[in-house]
Design an enzyme around this catalytic site. Sequence first.
Site, PDB file in Angstrom:
ATOM      1  N   TYR A 119      -1.827 -18.819  24.263  1.00  0.00           N
ATOM      2  CA  TYR A 119      -1.368 -18.226  25.348  1.00  0.00           C
ATOM      3  C   TYR A 119      -1.288 -16.814  25.596  1.00  0.00           C
ATOM      4  CZ  TYR A 119       0.671 -15.334  21.145  1.00  0.00           C
ATOM      5  OH  TYR A 119       0.439 -14.741  20.410  1.00  0.00           O
ATOM      6  N   CYS A 120      -0.627 -16.147  26.628  1.00  0.00           N
ATOM      7  CA  CYS A 120      -1.028 -14.685  26.924  1.00  0.00           C
ATOM      8  C   CYS A 120       0.621 -14.115  27.518  1.00  0.00           C
ATOM      9  CB  CYS A 120      -1.890 -14.983  28.292  1.00  0.00           C
ATOM     10  SG  CYS A 120      -1.225 -16.067  29.907  1.00  0.00           S
ATOM     11  N   TYR A 121       0.887 -13.723  28.460  1.00  0.00           N
ATOM     12  CA  TYR A 121       1.670 -12.842  28.649  1.00  0.00           C
ATOM     13  C   TYR A 121       2.507 -13.932  29.375  1.00  0.00           C
ATOM     14  CZ  TYR A 121      -1.397  -8.417  28.308  1.00  0.00           C
ATOM     15  OH  TYR A 121      -2.121  -7.957  27.574  1.00  0.00           O
TER      16      TYR A 121
ATOM     17  N   GLY B 257       1.732 -16.861  31.027  1.00  0.00           N
ATOM     18  CA  GLY B 257       1.080 -17.932  31.114  1.00  0.00           C
ATOM     19  C   GLY B 257       0.481 -18.683  31.853  1.00  0.00           C
TER      20      GLY B 257
ATOM     21  N   TYR C 240       3.817 -14.850  26.027  1.00  0.00           N
ATOM     22  CA  TYR C 240       4.671 -14.722  25.018  1.00  0.00           C
ATOM     23  C   TYR C 240       6.317 -13.963  25.839  1.00  0.00           C
ATOM     24  CZ  TYR C 240       5.485 -12.013  21.127  1.00  0.00           C
ATOM     25  OH  TYR C 240       5.834 -11.252  19.922  1.00  0.00           O
TER      26      TYR C 240
END
Length: 100
Positions: free
Chosen positions: A64-66, A68, A93
């Site tokens: 995951y990142c900020y 997606g 996230y």
Amino acid sequence: MKKFKTISVTDSKQLIAEQQAMILDCRDLKDYRVGHIENAMHVHEQLRDSLLKKGDKQRPLLIYCYYGHASEHLAEMFGDFGFQQVYSLAGGYADWKQQL
């Protein structure tokens, strides 16, 4: 053809609980330190390279990142290296935090 699946927060929680997925956070270290999914590892170059070379390619991998998007690029890379169950968290996230 994509070598990873994009999954929801709900499905991600199930994947973590039932299959002990490895969780990788590809956000900045500063943001990782402020908050992250429990048991997530911050992806830095050495960890990424080590996992690509020696990681368990059968173990589910949730990235995951900020929001997606960046996680999809990393998920594609792991898929290209033969990882069988690679998932990118839809909404990243930000969505995870909203659904706590």
